[in-house]
Design an enzyme around this catalytic site. Structure first.
Site, PDB file in Angstrom:
ATOM      1  N   GLU A  42       6.416  36.443  36.944  1.00 17.01           N
ATOM      2  CA  GLU A  42       5.801  37.658  36.403  1.00 17.01           C
ATOM      3  C   GLU A  42       6.710  38.376  35.406  1.00 17.01           C
ATOM      4  OE1 GLU A  42       4.516  39.963  39.755  1.00 17.01           O
ATOM      5  OE2 GLU A  42       3.285  38.349  40.556  1.00 17.01           O
ATOM      6  N   GLU A 173      -1.926  30.708  42.936  1.00 17.51           N
ATOM      7  CA  GLU A 173      -2.145  31.694  44.000  1.00 17.51           C
ATOM      8  C   GLU A 173      -3.627  32.055  44.103  1.00 17.51           C
ATOM      9  OE1 GLU A 173       0.546  35.027  43.695  1.00 17.51           O
ATOM     10  OE2 GLU A 173       2.164  33.772  42.916  1.00 17.51           O
TER      11      GLU A 173
END
Length: 275
Positions: A42, A173
Site C-alpha cells: 500500500e 485479498e
C-alpha cells in the site's frame, strides 16, 4: 516497535541501511522457499487530487504506521527515484536476498480503473524504467462500502494494462460484502439475493482472472465468515464459508467456474488428439 522509536533520529542513509538489513534478514531466511514476496504494501495515498496526472511521486504515502506512535517516513531514503527511492531500494534488497522469488507491490482500490489505478501504473512504470526488479502487482479486492464497486469490464482492462507492462498480477485479498448501504453490486434485499450477488461477483473475478494472461493467482482474505475482521474494511458475511464452515453459494459458483475451465481443457485435448 524499536524502529518506530529510533527512526526520527536516523539519517536518510542510516534509514536506508536499516531497511536493507531488515529485508536481507527476513527474505534471506526463507530464500528459495516462497513463490512471491509482497515487498512494499500500500504505497499510495487513497486520494491525491492535488497531484498532476504524471506526478506519481506526489501521491506516495511512504509511511509505516503503528497505533499511537509516530509513523516512519520511508520517503526520506535517498535515491534517483526521489520519494520512491525506498521502493526501489526494497525491491533490490529483496532480489539480492532471494533471486528466484516474484517480487510484488500490493495495493488496494486499483481494480476499477480509477485515478489511483493510474497512479499505481505510473509508479510501476517508473520503477521498471529505473531497472528495479519488480515482477508483479498484488491487487487487493476488499469489495465493500469503502472501495469502488466492481465492474468486470473495468477489471479486465486493468489486468490487461498491467500485462502490457510485463507484470504478473495476483488478486491478493478478495472478499465481498453482500450487505451494504452504498456502492453495492446489485439490488439485493433478501438474504438469498445478497448471497446470489456475492456468488456472481466472486465467480466473475475468478473468470476474468482465468481469462487474463497476467493473472497468476487469486487469494481470498479469509475463508470463514466468523473469522473476518469486524469494524475494519471487512465484516462478517464476506467469506466463502459461513460461521459453521458450510459452503455458501459463492463457494459453489467458484467451483462451477473451475469445472467449466477443466471441461474446456479436456475438450480441447480431445480435439487435438482427433476424437
Amino acid at each position: 516497535m524499536w524502529l518506530v522509536a529510533t527512526a526520527p533520529a536516523l539519517s536518510p542513509s542510516d534509514l536506508q541501511g536499516t531497511l536493507e538489513a531488515h529485508i536481507t534478514e527476513v527474505v534471506g531466511r526463507y530464500r528459495g522457499r516462497l513463490l512471491s514476496w509482497d515487498v512494499v504494501n500500500e504505497p499510495l495515498r487513497q486520494e491525491a487530487p492535488e497531484c498532476a496526472d504524471e506526478d506519481w511521486e506526489c501521491g506516495l504515502l511512504g509511511l509505516m504506521h503503528w497505533s499511537g506512535a509516530q509513523p516512519v517516513d520511508w520517503t526520506r531514503v535517498e535515491g534517483k527515484l526521489g520519494r520512491g527511492a525506498y521502493i526501489d531500494t526494497a525491491l533490490r534488497a529483496a532480489r539480492a536476498a532471494d533471486p528466484g522469488a516474484l517480487l510484488l507491490l500490493n495495493e488496494f482500490d486499483v481494480h476499477g480503473g480509477n485515478s489511483k489505478t493510474e497512479r499505481f501504473l505510473l509508479l510501476c512504470r517508473a520503477l521498471l524504467a529505473a531497472g528495479a526488479p519488480l515482477g508483479g502487482v498484488g491487487i487487493q479486492m476488499h469489495l465493500s462500502n469503502a472501495h469502488s464497486a466492481y465492474n468486470a469490464t473495468a477489471f479486465a482492462g486493468v489486468l490487461e494494462r498491467f500485462a502490457e507492462l510485463g507484470l504478473a498480477v495476483h488478486v491478493t485479498e478478495l472478499d465481498i460484502l453482500p450487505d451494504c448501504a452504498q456502492k453495492c453490486y446489485g439490488n439485493a434485499t433478501s438474504p438469498e439475493d445478497k448471497l446470489r450477488v456475492q456468488a456472481d461477483v466472486d465467480s466473475s473475478v475468478l473468470r476474468e482472472c482465468l481469462r487474463a494472461t497476467a493473472c497468476e493467482a487469486l487469494v481470498f482474505w479469509n475463508p470463514v465468515d466468523s473469522h473476518t475482521d469486524q469494524g475494519n474494511l471487512t465484516a462478517p458475511g464476506m467469506a466463502l464459508l459461513d460461521n459453521e464452515y458450510r459452503p455458501k453459494p459463492a463457494f459453489w459458483a467458484l467451483a462451477a467456474e473451475l469445472e467449466q475451465l477443466e471441461g474446456g481443457r479436456e475438450a480441447r485435448g480431445m480435439a487435438k488428439e482427433g476424437y
